[in-house]
Enzyme design. Structure first.
Site, PDB file in Angstrom:
ATOM      1  N   CYS A 125      41.059  46.777  22.946  1.00  0.00           N
ATOM      2  CA  CYS A 125      41.588  45.353  22.562  1.00  0.00           C
ATOM      3  C   CYS A 125      41.031  44.922  21.369  1.00  0.00           C
ATOM      4  O   CYS A 125      39.657  44.821  21.451  1.00  0.00           O
ATOM      5  CB  CYS A 125      41.439  44.557  23.874  1.00  0.00           C
ATOM      6  SG  CYS A 125      42.031  42.618  23.688  1.00  0.00           S
TER       7      CYS A 125
ATOM      8  N   GLU B 128      46.018  27.459  56.840  1.00  0.00           N
ATOM      9  CA  GLU B 128      45.637  27.398  55.432  1.00  0.00           C
ATOM     10  C   GLU B 128      45.693  25.901  54.893  1.00  0.00           C
ATOM     11  O   GLU B 128      46.223  24.916  55.619  1.00  0.00           O
ATOM     12  CB  GLU B 128      46.827  28.072  54.402  1.00  0.00           C
ATOM     13  CG  GLU B 128      46.780  27.567  53.178  1.00  0.00           C
ATOM     14  CD  GLU B 128      45.686  28.241  52.387  1.00  0.00           C
ATOM     15  OE1 GLU B 128      45.109  27.540  51.416  1.00  0.00           O
ATOM     16  OE2 GLU B 128      45.441  29.304  52.577  1.00  0.00           O
TER      17      GLU B 128
ATOM     18  N   CYS C  78      36.611  39.007  48.386  1.00  0.00           N
ATOM     19  CA  CYS C  78      36.702  39.143  46.984  1.00  0.00           C
ATOM     20  C   CYS C  78      35.494  38.645  46.183  1.00  0.00           C
ATOM     21  O   CYS C  78      35.515  38.438  45.022  1.00  0.00           O
ATOM     22  CB  CYS C  78      37.845  38.007  46.144  1.00  0.00           C
ATOM     23  SG  CYS C  78      37.638  36.225  46.583  1.00  0.00           S
TER      24      CYS C  78
END
Length: 468
Positions: free
Chosen positions: A85, A345, A423
């Site tokens: 990139c 949630e 995560c």
């Protein structure tokens, strides 16, 4: 990565000192870890990799640790590749283009293993091979850009500069986007290069242009352009719609306008075409509104959900909770194979999407409800809302990990099986240390997953089984 806390001298360095060291491990965020000859541990922030010998500037001093910023790469580690990139190094979107993808996967696996060993105190973590795609580029279905005004007055969109919260790097392309998204982004750049609208200044709460979001549904073959402004500007949306449609006759493109007034709730206005895209994962369809969350790597989302289902092994006898359920990505496949499911949630819009997705896929045994999972009273009310106590729980918390009320609830209720989708290896390991010691659980497997190639982020799917 967590350094060993063996007795070592206190750091003799001060903020501002220049140091040299060999980096040996990954840290969290965009840091690497190494030790000085004295044994003092150092976290170095910047675009380096384990194996590099670097010069760094001390930023902060702790009892047995230094935090420093990268100054110079003195001797690159091996192996090394040329970043493809043109923006790598300035753009904050990537970190690992300078090393082969196989090495990146090895480092990410080691990061998960180190967190489990050093934080959760699991001597031999039961790791499975990391899940990953064949190509580290071209996998994103969503890109978000901020605006900046160039010195010549040209308006450009881009990502934040590496290590900066306000500087924007104007981009010509992003290799993480699919070919169609790249084409659309370049078309949008050509449009905004002719505009004179002011860029929004958050500090002063002035200006108009806030953010450009591009999304793609490979399942539908459709794309979305969402322009966020501080006030509704129909003329700008009209001009943008006319330009991108004329400039990309072979692409099916919808346009939406998200109005984000200062100190007020955003509102998304469909403008041209249907702004709701539909993705398909594990044979189920998920409608995603412009402001809705969905995994940005659809192919890897398929692998992640598949592995979570394999670990959960749901049967028609199981009563299931999906905590932090989002739009139902894990909920609906689990509900298809279980007796009942309840998803919780805090975001009301996500719950509305989950309910709509359940109807869309004819899933009738799933209940979805809003609940602030950081509040003890809300957590204690989950079983009452659901009407049952689960024997199987899937949790997909944010980077901070499970809330203390949820950890307490799990350690007290101890469902038979817990599938933890993480995560953040650090918060995963911290939570596991509680679940193993206080909750009576055993970690039977942990599978790292690379949903964000060329970045420092690594996900994982873990299975915990309660020991009677």
């Amino acid at each position: 990565m967590t350094p060993s806390l063996d007795p070592i001298p206190a750091p003799a360095h001060q903020p501002g000192d220049r140091i040299e060291l060999l980096l040996s491990d990954l840290g969290e965020d965009d840091t690497c870890f190494g030790r000085l000859d004295s044994g003092i541990g150092v976290f170095v922030k910047g675009l380096a990799a384990p194996g590099d010998r670097v010069a760094a500037r001390v930023k902060a001093v702790q009892k047995r640790l230094l935090h420093a910023d990268l100054l110079d790469l003195l001797q690159p580690g091996e192996p090394r590749v040329t970043p493809p990139c043109p923006h790598f190094g300035d753009c904050g979107g990537c970190k690992w283009q300078q090393i082969p993808y196989e090495e990146e996967l090895r480092l990410k696996t080691r990061r998960v293993r180190d967190a489990l060993a050093h934080i959760a105190r699991i001597p031999e973590p039961p790791l499975r091979p990391i899940l990953h795609g064949d190509d580290p580029y071209g996998s994103r279905n969503k890109l978000q850009f901020d605006f900046t005004r160039m010195p010549d007055g040209t308006l450009r969109a881009g990502f934040h500069r590496h290590g900066s919260f306000d500087a924007i790097v104007p981009l010509t392309t992003c290799l993480h986007a699919s070919p169609a998204l790249r084409q659309l982004f370049q078309s949008c750049q050509r449009f905004f290069a002719t505009r004179r609208e002011p860029v929004y200044d958050a500090a002063r709460e002035t200006g108009l242009l806030r953010r450009l979001t591009l999304r793609e549904s490979a399942f539908q073959g459709r794309l979305l352009v969402d322009l966020a402004t501080s006030a509704r500007e129909d003329t700008l949306a009209v001009a943008l719609a006319q330009h991108v449609k004329a400039d990309n006759p072979g692409l099916a493109i919808s346009i939406s306008l998200t109005v984000r007034p200062p100190n007020d709730r955003p509102k998304t206005l469909p403008f041209s075409g249907d702004p709701v895209l539909v993705e398909q994962v594990c044979g189920l369809e998920f409608a995603v509104p412009p402001d809705g969350f969905f995994q940005v790597n659809t192919a890897m989302a398929e692998q992640l959900v598949t592995r979570a289902l394999e670990e959960a092994a749901p049967t028609d006898h199981d009563l299931v909770f999906d905590l932090y359920c989002g739009v139902g990505l894990f909920s609906l496949p689990l509900a298809k194979k279980s007796r009942k499911l309840a998803g919780f949630e805090s975001h009301f819009g996500a719950i509305q999407s989950a309910q709509a997705n359940a109807r869309r896929n004819r899933v009738g045994n799933a209940l979805f409800a809003t609940a602030d999972l950081s509040r003890p009273d809300a957590v204690q009310g989950l079983t009452r809302t659901a009407g049952f106590t689960p024997n199987l729980v899937l949790a997909d918390p944010p980077r901070t990990g499970l809330s203390k009320p949820l950890l307490d609830w799990l350690c007290h209720t101890h469902p038979e099986r817990l599938v933890y989708v993480s995560c953040n290896p650090g918060s995963l390991a911290r939570d596991l240390s509680q679940l193993l010691t206080r909750g009576g659980y055993q970690l039977t497997s942990c599978t790292p997953a690379d949903l964000f190639p060329r970045t420092n982020h690594v996900e994982s799917v873990s299975l915990l089984v309660h020991r009677p």
